[in-house]
Scaffold this motif. Structure first.
Motif, PDB file in Angstrom:
ATOM      1  N   LEU A  24       0.831  -1.213   0.000  1.00  0.00           N
ATOM      2  CA  LEU A  24       0.000   0.000   0.000  1.00  0.00           C
ATOM      3  C   LEU A  24       0.863   1.259   0.000  1.00  0.00           C
ATOM      4  O   LEU A  24       0.557   2.235  -0.696  1.00  0.00           O
ATOM      5  CB  LEU A  24      -0.927  -0.002   1.222  1.00  0.00           C
ATOM      6  N   ALA A  25       1.964   1.241   0.782  1.00  0.00           N
ATOM      7  CA  ALA A  25       2.874   2.399   0.818  1.00  0.00           C
ATOM      8  C   ALA A  25       3.500   2.617  -0.556  1.00  0.00           C
ATOM      9  O   ALA A  25       3.650   3.759  -1.012  1.00  0.00           O
ATOM     10  CB  ALA A  25       3.952   2.194   1.875  1.00  0.00           C
ATOM     11  N   ASP A  26       3.874   1.532  -1.240  1.00  0.00           N
ATOM     12  CA  ASP A  26       4.476   1.639  -2.574  1.00  0.00           C
ATOM     13  C   ASP A  26       3.479   2.196  -3.587  1.00  0.00           C
ATOM     14  O   ASP A  26       3.859   2.913  -4.513  1.00  0.00           O
ATOM     15  CB  ASP A  26       4.987   0.269  -3.036  1.00  0.00           C
ATOM     16  N   ILE A  27       2.202   1.866  -3.435  1.00  0.00           N
ATOM     17  CA  ILE A  27       1.166   2.431  -4.321  1.00  0.00           C
ATOM     18  C   ILE A  27       1.102   3.939  -4.123  1.00  0.00           C
ATOM     19  O   ILE A  27       1.083   4.715  -5.090  1.00  0.00           O
ATOM     20  CB  ILE A  27      -0.207   1.771  -4.038  1.00  0.00           C
ATOM     21  N   ALA A  28       1.095   4.388  -2.864  1.00  0.00           N
ATOM     22  CA  ALA A  28       1.014   5.824  -2.577  1.00  0.00           C
ATOM     23  C   ALA A  28       2.235   6.572  -3.096  1.00  0.00           C
ATOM     24  O   ALA A  28       2.145   7.737  -3.494  1.00  0.00           O
ATOM     25  CB  ALA A  28       0.865   6.048  -1.079  1.00  0.00           C
ATOM     26  N   LEU A  29       3.395   5.899  -3.104  1.00  0.00           N
ATOM     27  CA  LEU A  29       4.635   6.540  -3.563  1.00  0.00           C
ATOM     28  C   LEU A  29       4.803   6.446  -5.074  1.00  0.00           C
ATOM     29  O   LEU A  29       5.829   6.851  -5.614  1.00  0.00           O
ATOM     30  CB  LEU A  29       5.841   5.908  -2.853  1.00  0.00           C
ATOM     31  N   GLU A  42      -1.609  14.788   5.188  1.00  0.00           N
ATOM     32  CA  GLU A  42      -0.874  13.794   4.389  1.00  0.00           C
ATOM     33  C   GLU A  42       0.407  14.363   3.784  1.00  0.00           C
ATOM     34  O   GLU A  42       0.868  13.892   2.753  1.00  0.00           O
ATOM     35  CB  GLU A  42      -1.757  13.278   3.230  1.00  0.00           C
ATOM     36  N   ARG A  43       1.006  15.369   4.401  1.00  0.00           N
ATOM     37  CA  ARG A  43       2.128  16.058   3.773  1.00  0.00           C
ATOM     38  C   ARG A  43       3.301  15.129   3.467  1.00  0.00           C
ATOM     39  O   ARG A  43       4.106  15.397   2.599  1.00  0.00           O
ATOM     40  CB  ARG A  43       2.600  17.223   4.641  1.00  0.00           C
ATOM     41  N   GLY A  44       3.421  14.014   4.200  1.00  0.00           N
ATOM     42  CA  GLY A  44       4.543  13.112   3.949  1.00  0.00           C
ATOM     43  C   GLY A  44       4.478  12.432   2.599  1.00  0.00           C
ATOM     44  O   GLY A  44       5.499  12.094   2.020  1.00  0.00           O
ATOM     45  N   VAL A  45       3.264  12.211   2.068  1.00  0.00           N
ATOM     46  CA  VAL A  45       3.130  11.441   0.820  1.00  0.00           C
ATOM     47  C   VAL A  45       2.486  12.234  -0.301  1.00  0.00           C
ATOM     48  O   VAL A  45       2.442  11.783  -1.436  1.00  0.00           O
ATOM     49  CB  VAL A  45       2.316  10.152   1.070  1.00  0.00           C
ATOM     50  N   LEU A  46       1.936  13.403   0.001  1.00  0.00           N
ATOM     51  CA  LEU A  46       1.371  14.265  -1.033  1.00  0.00           C
ATOM     52  C   LEU A  46       2.292  15.457  -1.228  1.00  0.00           C
ATOM     53  O   LEU A  46       2.831  15.999  -0.265  1.00  0.00           O
ATOM     54  CB  LEU A  46      -0.004  14.794  -0.614  1.00  0.00           C
ATOM     55  N   SER A  47       2.466  15.867  -2.475  1.00  0.00           N
ATOM     56  CA  SER A  47       3.178  17.121  -2.718  1.00  0.00           C
ATOM     57  C   SER A  47       2.313  17.978  -3.632  1.00  0.00           C
ATOM     58  O   SER A  47       1.483  17.467  -4.378  1.00  0.00           O
ATOM     59  CB  SER A  47       4.554  16.858  -3.336  1.00  0.00           C
ATOM     60  N   GLY A  67       8.152   7.238  -7.299  1.00  0.00           N
ATOM     61  CA  GLY A  67       9.097   7.700  -6.286  1.00  0.00           C
ATOM     62  C   GLY A  67       8.648   8.942  -5.547  1.00  0.00           C
ATOM     63  O   GLY A  67       9.015   9.152  -4.393  1.00  0.00           O
ATOM     64  N   LYS A  68       7.833   9.799  -6.189  1.00  0.00           N
ATOM     65  CA  LYS A  68       7.375  11.039  -5.560  1.00  0.00           C
ATOM     66  C   LYS A  68       6.011  10.873  -4.904  1.00  0.00           C
ATOM     67  O   LYS A  68       5.623  11.658  -4.057  1.00  0.00           O
ATOM     68  CB  LYS A  68       7.289  12.163  -6.598  1.00  0.00           C
ATOM     69  N   GLY A  69       5.239   9.875  -5.360  1.00  0.00           N
ATOM     70  CA  GLY A  69       3.889   9.720  -4.864  1.00  0.00           C
ATOM     71  C   GLY A  69       2.925  10.566  -5.661  1.00  0.00           C
ATOM     72  O   GLY A  69       3.141  10.849  -6.841  1.00  0.00           O
TER      73      GLY A  69
END
Length: 725
Positions: free
Chosen positions: A547-552, A589-594, A614-616
């Motif tokens: 799931l983390a890899d999908i978000a990234l 969600e600042r850690g995974v959203l830019s 790599g950036k999400g």
């Protein structure tokens, strides 16, 4: 690494014909050992020499000497500290595993598993491949510190090894000399100081200074040696007056004058911006007396002879340094106008000051026993090991240790009266983390001497600190800007990484949920066996990692959904219409959203997300000029919306045309501040005689807040136009 030259030919040696390349050095070592070790242990050290000499037979140092002379010299340095036989055996064999064919099993069989463990702890990782020398050195250091956590004697052997290498550094090439000297001054001398081993620290610093800056060292050394006769007479006069005063008080004592080393003079000149004459114009003495009470008696005696300088008295007996150092320090106004520095301590304190953790060495296999200095050193190493578990790399760990080896420390009191030592410039937040990681993570403020202060407030020695916590408080990235201790820095980074991972898992779950809905399915309808098989095929240990890899952006949610539902990436067309559900942004969600720099979306804008590897997820405004290009990749486009209660500040750009007059920038900045907005940056883009164009980057909460800011700026008489960029 020792100064090693590979042998031209490897001489065959057997146990019967053991080479004896340095008999005089070994005889001198044995003679020293007989002063404090039983004869059977002396014979064990001799046996270690025979095994080591045989293993290193044919090898030479850069200087051309037989290689075994180096391990024997290392053991001799440790014998001067009166260390035990196991340490001495390991010192003689410390390069055998790395540079010879001697197996670890033979060391275990011939001596003991403990000796083999010590040798292995000092051995480097040269056989592994690293990207560069810096990374290799950092990983070797990390391994040595791990071994040191198990047995402190590892670092004693390493310090003795480094000391002998520094004594024989002239045989090395210039570049190698400078690299080794810099490493010695940055890491090994501070470690020796941290462990209270001041004699070894002083010699490492002096040799490192000479190798790194030979000309500066020589200039200062000559000035020390060529002290004028008048100064020598003044030194003798002060010494005689001090001795007479102590004798009148009936104090049995030893009084010696202290000569500053070139390195201490050089660092004082740099830190305090003083000239060489100003630093040299200080007299220094050490008074050693039998008991603690006599230390304070002697202090009264010298204060009655010469007046003390205000605020220059330090009582390290009542409040010892973190490395166990104890002494009274005072600075007197001398008879010749120059300061007189006096240290007063007991004989036991003097021994600990010189040898640190090696003083009164007692070692038990169970880890109990030993001096208070050894216990403090064990605590320090244990804290380092806690930080290395959370460090991302060996280089990060090495930087943490360097931070922790600050020569200057502040000593602070907890509300219960316990003493904590922290690096210079430590803040209230550093103190909170020194108490406990959980206290640091939930800190909101502190009381310093009962006065409320913010977490970034710097602390001074002697202050009493109480940390105020709140269950809802949590570390933020800005905390890294003002903490100085390695424990605080590592704990904050670890928390932020974990938070980012949790946010990524949550966002990935929502994205995959939506993709499964498009396949007319859901998590509940995927059989557990298929899920486990899929994770195994994709090489994930658990669902959270996927799931983390999908978000990234490393996995496409639509592809993963098809694999879950149909067992293949291309499944049959779904009868269900594509989901209209949009993923909402709450602001947490600042850690995974830019947020895209090209269009700076803020709450209230119509938005979409684009999944970038790599950036999400990168969030864009729907009217962003780049969106048309992104829509060519529908599987990477993510429908998004703002949550009704979205929080946080978002960056936006404003282009403002103003009259070209003095003070205009201040008027616009004041209007922005009055609107409760922060200014990130300002740039002048165009300028002529009448009109200037400024580009502001500001932070707002939403479109309504932005409209308020623009309205307030437009009211200014000097402003001709405002537009969002």
């Amino acid at each position: 690494m020792s100064h090693f030259s590979p042998p031209q030919t490897r001489a065959a040696a057997t146990a019967d014909a053991c080479p004896d390349p340095c008999p005089d050095a070994v005889d001198a070592l044995e003679k020293r050992l007989r002063d404090y070790l039983p004869s059977d242990q002396v014979r064990r050290v001799r046996r270690a020499y025979e095994v080591g000499a045989r293993a290193h037979d044919g090898q030479t140092r850069k200087s051309g000497e037989p290689y075994i002379t180096h391990p024997v010299a290392v053991a001799t340095i440790l014998a001067e500290l009166r260390l035990d036989a196991e340490t001495l055996c390991a010192a003689i064999l410390h390069d055998a595993l790395e540079d010879t064919a001697l197996p670890r099993t033979e060391i275990e069989r011939e001596f003991s598993p403990t000796v083999a463990e010590l040798v292995d702890g000092v051995t480097k990782l040269d056989k592994l491949q690293f990207r560069d020398r810096q990374e290799a050195a950092a990983e070797s250091f990390r391994k040595m510190m791990l071994a040191m956590a198990r047995d402190l004697r590892v670092i004693l052997i390493k310090l003795a090894d480094r000391l002998h290498n520094m004594r024989t550094l002239d045989a090395m090439a210039t570049e190698s000399r400078r690299r080794i000297a810099r490493e010695t001054l940055e890491i090994y001398a501070p470690i020796a100081q941290r462990l209270g081993m001041n004699k070894i620290k002083a010699e490492l610093q002096d040799l490192g200074f000479r190798a790194l800056y030979p000309f500066r060292h020589e200039v200062i050394r000559r000035r020390i040696a060529a002290q004028p006769v008048m100064r020598r007479e003044a030194l003798a006069t002060i010494e005689a007056q001090l001795a007479q005063r102590l004798a009148q008080e009936g104090l049995r004592h030893t009084l010696v004058s202290r000569v500053k080393s070139p390195w201490s003079i050089y660092t004082k000149m740099r830190q305090e911006n003083k000239s060489l004459e100003q630093v040299l114009d200080v007299f220094g003495f050490r008074i050693v007396v039998p008991t603690v009470m006599q230390c304070y008696h002697a202090l009264g005696a010298v204060h009655s002879l010469y007046k003390p300088l205000d605020a220059r008295f330090r009582d390290f007996i009542a409040i010892p340094k973190a490395n166990g150092y104890q002494s009274l320090h005072t600075v007197l106004f001398g008879p010749y106008g120059a300061p007189v520095e006096v240290q007063i301590r007991t004989e036991d304190m003097d021994l600990v000051a010189e040898r640190g953790i090696a003083a009164h060495w007692v070692y038990k296999s169970a880890g109990s026993g030993g001096s208070a200095a050894q216990a403090r050193a064990q605590d320090w190493v244990r804290n380092l090991m806690d930080s290395q578990q959370a460090a991302g790399s060996s280089l990060e760990f090495l930087e943490n240790v360097k931070v922790d080896l600050f020569p200057d420390e502040v000593y602070l009191f907890t509300p219960k009266g316990d003493i904590l030592a922290l690096p210079r410039n430590a803040t209230a937040l550093d103190f909170a983390y020194a108490v406990h990681t959980d206290v640091g993570n939930h800190a909101v403020a502190a009381r310093v001497d009962r006065k409320l202060v913010p977490l970034r407030a710097k602390l001074a020695s002697g202050q009493s600190v109480e940390v105020i916590t709140a269950p809802s408080a949590a570390p933020g990235p800005q905390w890294l800007e003002f903490v100085v201790s390695s424990k605080a820095r590592t704990a904050i980074r670890h928390y932020l990484k974990r938070l980012e991972h949790e946010d990524a898992v949550d966002l990935g779950h929502r994205m995959l949920d939506r993709a499964l809905e498009n396949q007319d399915s859901s998590f509940d309808r995927i059989p557990a066996e298929r899920m486990e098989a899929l994770l195994a095929d994709m090489r994930y240990r658990r669902l959270e990692d996927l799931l983390a890899d999908i978000a990234l952006g490393n996995r496409m949610p639509a592809q993963v959904a098809r694999l879950m539902v149909h067992g293949q990436e291309e499944g049959p067309a779904s009868s269900a219409a594509p989901s209209t559900e949009r993923i909402t942004i709450s602001g947490g969600e600042r850690g995974v959203l830019s947020f895209a720099q090209c269009c700076h979306p803020i709450p209230g804008d119509e938005i979409m997300g684009f999944l970038s590897a790599g950036k999400g997820v990168v969030v864009h405004r729907l009217d962003c000029p780049n969106v048309g290009e992104y829509r060519k990749f529908p599987e990477r486009c993510v429908p998004m919306a703002w949550d009704r209660d979205v929080r946080g500040d978002y960056r936006v750009g404003l282009r403002i045309e103003v009259e070209n007059k003095p003070g205009v920038l201040a008027q616009v900045a004041a209007a922005v501040a009055e609107s409760n907005s922060n200014i990130d940056s300002v740039e002048y883009r165009e300028r002529d005689v009448a009109i200037s164009v400024m580009e502001f980057s500001i932070e707002v909460r939403n479109r309504k807040h932005l409209a308020d800011v623009i309205r307030r700026i437009r009211r200014l008489g000097v402003v001709h136009g405002v537009q969002r960029m």
